[in-house]
Design an enzyme around this catalytic site. Structure first.
Site, PDB file in Angstrom:
ATOM      1  CE1 TYR A  64     -10.096 -10.468  -6.256  1.00 25.77           C
ATOM      2  CE2 TYR A  64     -11.759 -11.791  -7.368  1.00 25.77           C
ATOM      3  CZ  TYR A  64     -11.345 -11.063  -6.272  1.00 25.77           C
ATOM      4  OH  TYR A  64     -12.168 -10.913  -5.198  1.00 25.77           O
ATOM      5  CD  GLU A  66      -6.768 -10.495  -3.551  1.00 29.61           C
ATOM      6  OE1 GLU A  66      -5.917 -11.003  -2.804  1.00 29.61           O
ATOM      7  OE2 GLU A  66      -7.953 -10.834  -3.575  1.00 29.61           O
ATOM      8  CG  ASP A 241     -10.571  12.692   3.796  1.00 30.90           C
ATOM      9  OD1 ASP A 241     -10.618  12.843   2.560  1.00 30.90           O
ATOM     10  OD2 ASP A 241     -11.433  12.070   4.449  1.00 30.90           O
ATOM     11  CB  THR A 270     -13.517  10.595  -3.094  1.00 28.94           C
ATOM     12  OG1 THR A 270     -13.749  12.006  -3.054  1.00 28.94           O
ATOM     13  CG2 THR A 270     -13.919   9.984  -1.776  1.00 28.94           C
ATOM     14  CE  LYS A 273     -16.322  12.806  -1.273  1.00 26.30           C
ATOM     15  NZ  LYS A 273     -17.562  12.320  -0.714  1.00 26.30           N
ATOM     16  NE  ARG A 279     -20.041   6.403  -5.492  1.00 31.56           N
ATOM     17  CZ  ARG A 279     -20.603   7.555  -5.159  1.00 31.56           C
ATOM     18  NH1 ARG A 279     -21.253   8.253  -6.043  1.00 31.56           N
ATOM     19  NH2 ARG A 279     -20.532   8.012  -3.927  1.00 31.56           N
TER      20      ARG A 279
HETATM   21  N1  PLP Z   1     -13.725  11.613   3.289  1.00 32.55           N
HETATM   22  C1  PLP Z   1     -14.490  12.708   3.183  1.00 32.55           C
HETATM   23  C2  PLP Z   1     -13.941  14.033   3.636  1.00 32.55           C
HETATM   24  C3  PLP Z   1     -15.779  12.616   2.654  1.00 32.55           C
HETATM   25  O1  PLP Z   1     -16.546  13.711   2.572  1.00 32.55           O
HETATM   26  C4  PLP Z   1     -16.249  11.342   2.223  1.00 32.55           C
HETATM   27  C5  PLP Z   1     -17.594  11.155   1.650  1.00 32.55           C
HETATM   28  O2  PLP Z   1     -18.531  11.784   1.836  1.00 32.55           O
HETATM   29  C6  PLP Z   1     -15.422  10.239   2.379  1.00 32.55           C
HETATM   30  C7  PLP Z   1     -14.166  10.410   2.913  1.00 32.55           C
HETATM   31  C8  PLP Z   1     -15.889   8.861   2.019  1.00 32.55           C
HETATM   32  O3  PLP Z   1     -15.958   8.647   0.666  1.00 32.55           O
HETATM   33  P1  PLP Z   1     -16.720   7.362   0.094  1.00 32.55           P
HETATM   34  O4  PLP Z   1     -18.162   7.648   0.167  1.00 32.55           O
HETATM   35  O5  PLP Z   1     -16.189   7.237  -1.304  1.00 32.55           O
HETATM   36  O6  PLP Z   1     -16.317   6.192   0.925  1.00 32.55           O
END
Ligand code: PLP
Length: 478
Positions: A64, A66, A241, A270, A273, A279
Site C-alpha cells: 500500500y 497512498e 485524452d 492509458t 494501447k 494496463r
Molecule cells: N480514454 C479513451 C480515449 C479511451 O479510448 C479509453 C478506453 O477505451 C479510455 C479513456 C478508458 O481507458 P480504460 O479502459 O483504461 O479505463
C-alpha cells in the site's frame, strides 16, 4: 538465452499457479494460444513485452502506498518511491512534459482525476480564497453546500461518442455527463472530419470550463494548436485524452501541432494501447496544474498499483528507444495500407481514410449492422469491435461500423502486404455475410448468415500470416 529464460520463467510460474488453481493456469495457457491464433485488430489492444508483463507479477502488488513520492500515508514505501519516481521521470522525458503523474489505475481513472484536478485548480481554490478560508475543514455546512453547488455547476465540452469521442468526454450515462453541464461537438456530416469552425462557434456559445480533445474512434489527427486557441478564446482549460494515440506521440509520429503536450494544460492517457505498456493510466500537466493533479490520491484515487507503476516505468523506457519510434511509424503506415486495401476493394471508410492507427469501416454498404459484421468476422478468427459511425442510424449497441486498429499486429511484425491481405480477408467475410432474421422471420440487427466455407478459408489464410509472425516467438511453454 533470453528466450529460454522467458520460456522457463512462464512455464514455472504456470506450474506454481496450477498447484493452487489449475483452471486458472489452463485459462492462461489457452489465452496465449487464442491470442496467437487470431488476427487481433482491436484498436485499443496491443501485446506488451515479456519485461512489461513480468514486472506486473511481483510483490510490489502487496504494498500500500497512498500519497505521493516521499509523502505517503503508509510506512515502508521507499521502494515504491523509487519505482514511481522512475516511471514519472521516464514519462516526463518521453513526452517532454513539465509534470507526470503515474498513479491512475486506468484511462477512466486518469480522466476523472484530471477533471477533479481542474475543478480544484479553477473553481475550488479561487472559491476558498474568496471566502478567506485556508483549510477546507474550517468550512461550515452551509459553506459546503455553496462550494458543492459551485463545483457542480461547471461546463464541459467534448467530442460526441458517435463522432469518435469517449464515454468519459461528457457522454450522458457516464459520470462525466452527469457531474458537468455537458455539450458535445461532432464532425462535418459530409466529410466526417472535425470542423474546427463549428467547434469554435459552439465553444463561444457554451463557454466551457473544460474543452476535451481526443478520441477512441476518430481516424484522423487533431491540430492541438487550434484546439488551444479555441480554449484560450473562451477561457477554457484544454484537456487532451491521448489514450489511443499516446504511442504515436511517444514514437514521434505526431509532432508539432499534432503533439498535444506543448498545447494542453492537462493530458491524460492509458499506457496499454498504442503505447504498448501495462494496463493503466497516467496524466501529464503543466507546472500550473501539477499541484492539483498531484493530489489525485486521496482526492479521487486510493492506493496506487505499485506493480503496475513499475511496469509503466519499463514500458516508458522501451518507448524511449529508436526501435519504438520505428514501430510507431509502422503502426501509422500499416493503417494507411489497411485503409487503401479497403478502398481499392470498394469498401466505405468514415472520413475516407486514416492518418493515425484507426480505420473505421462503414459496413452498411455490405447490408450489415456492426453487430452482425463483428460476429461474422469473429467466426473467421478476425477480432474487431463494432463502433458507431457519425449520426449512426443503428445506435450505439448495433452500430453501423467496425473499428480496426494496427498497433497489435504491427507488434507481431505485420507490414504493408499483410495488411493488404487483412483487408482482403475482411471484405471476403463481409461480402459473404447476409443479414439474418429473428425467430418470427422478421429482419434482425443481430443475426446473420455467413456463407459456407468462408470461415475456414479465411482462418487458413490468416494462419499462414500469423505463423510467419508469431506472437512472443521465443516463448515455448512446457
Ligand atoms: N480514454 C479513451 C480515449 C479511451 O479510448 C479509453 C478506453 O477505451 C479510455 C479513456 C478508458 O481507458 P480504460 O479502459 O483504461 O479505463
Amino acid at each position: 538465452m533470453t528466450d529460454s529464460l522467458i520460456s522457463s520463467a512462464y512455464s514455472q510460474a504456470l506450474e506454481v499457479i496450477a498447484s493452487v488453481e489449475p483452471r486458472i493456469a489452463d485459462a492462461t495457457r489457452k489465452e496465449l494460444a487464442d491470442q496467437r491464433a487470431s488476427l487481433k485488430l482491436i484498436a485499443s489492444e496491443n501485446y506488451a513485452s515479456p519485461a512489461v508483463l513480468m514486472t506486473m507479477g511481483t510483490w510490489f502488488s502487496d504494498k500500500y502506498a497512498e500519497g505521493t513520492i516521499g509523502h505517503r500515508f503508509y510506512a515502508g514505501c521507499q521502494n515504491v518511491d523509487t519505482v514511481e519516481s522512475i516511471a514519472a521521470e521516464h514519462a516526463r522525458e518521453l513526452f517532454g512534459a513539465e509534470y507526470a503523474y503515474v498513479q491512475p489505475h486506468s484511462g477512466i481513472d486518469a480522466n476523472l482525476t484530471a477533471y477533479w484536478s481542474i475543478l480544484a485548480h479553477r473553481v475550488e481554490g479561487p472559491w476558498l480564497s474568496d471566502a478567506g478560508v485556508k483549510n477546507m475543514n474550517d468550512l461550515s455546512e452551509a459553506d459546503w453546500e455553496k462550494l458543492r453547488a459551485s463545483l457542480g455547476n461547471q461546463r464541459l465540452l467534448g467530442m460526441s461518442l458517435d463522432a469518435g469521442g469517449h464515454l468519459t468526454h461528457g457522454f450522458r450515462p457516464n459520470i462525466s455527463g452527469k457531474m458537468f453541464h455537458q455539450n458535445q461537438y461532432g464532425t462535418d456530416p459530409e466529410t466526417g472530419l472535425l470542423d474546427y469552425d463549428a467547434l469554435r462557434a459552439k465553444a463561444k456559445e457554451f463557454k466551457p470550463l473544460i474543452l476535451v480533445a481526443g478520441y477512441s474512434a476518430y481516424p484522423r489527427r487533431i491540430n492541438f494548436a487550434t484546439m488551444r486557441e479555441i480554449a484560450d478564446e473562451v477561457g477554457a482549460t484544454l484537456m487532451v485524452d491521448m489514450a489511443h494515440f499516446a504511442g504515436l506521440v511517444a514514437g514521434k509520429v505526431f509532432t508539432g501541432e499534432e503533439n498535444p503536450v506543448p498545447y494542453a494544460h492537462v493530458v491524460t492517457s492509458t499506457s496499454h494501447k498504442s503505447l504498448r505498456g501495462p494496463r493503466g493510466g497516467f496524466i501529464l500537466a503543466t507546472e500550473e496544474y501539477a499541484p492539483s493533479v498531484d493530489r489525485g490520491c486521496p482526492m479521487v484515487l486510493g492506493g496506487p498499483l505499485s506493480h503496475v507503476m513499475a511496469a509503466k516505468a519499463v514500458a516508458f523506457a522501451e518507448a524511449r528507444t529508436p526501435e519504438f519510434q520505428g514501430y510507431a511509424q509502422q503502426v501509422a503506415d500499416n493503417a494507411k495500407s489497411l485503409a487503401e486495401g479497403f478502398l481499392t476493394r470498394g469498401a466505405k471508410l468514415v472520413t475516407g481514410g486514416t492518418d493515425n492507427h484507426i480505420v473505421l469501416l462503414d459496413v452498411s454498404s455490405f447490408g450489415l449492422t456492426g453487430r452482425q459484421a463483428e460476429s461474422a468476422l469473429l467466426d473467421a478468427g478476425v477480432v474487431t469491435n463494432r463502433n458507431s459511425v457519425p449520426s449512426d442510424p443503428n445506435g450505439a449497441w448495433y452500430t453501423s461500423g467496425i473499428r480496426f486498429g494496427t498497433p497489435a499486429l504491427t507488434s507481431r511484425g505485420f507490414g504493408h502486404d499483410e495488411f493488404d491481405t487483412v483487408a482482403d480477408l475482411v471484405v471476403d467475410v463481409l461480402s459473404n455475410t447476409e443479414a439474418g432474421t429473428n425467430k418470427a422471420g422478421a429482419p434482425s440487427k443481430a443475426t446473420y448468415v455467413l456463407g459456407d466455407g468462408v470461415a475456414d478459408r479465411v482462418t487458413k489464410q490468416s494462419a499462414e500470416m500469423l505463423d510467419k509472425h508469431p506472437l512472443y516467438p521465443g516463448l515455448v511453454l512446457s
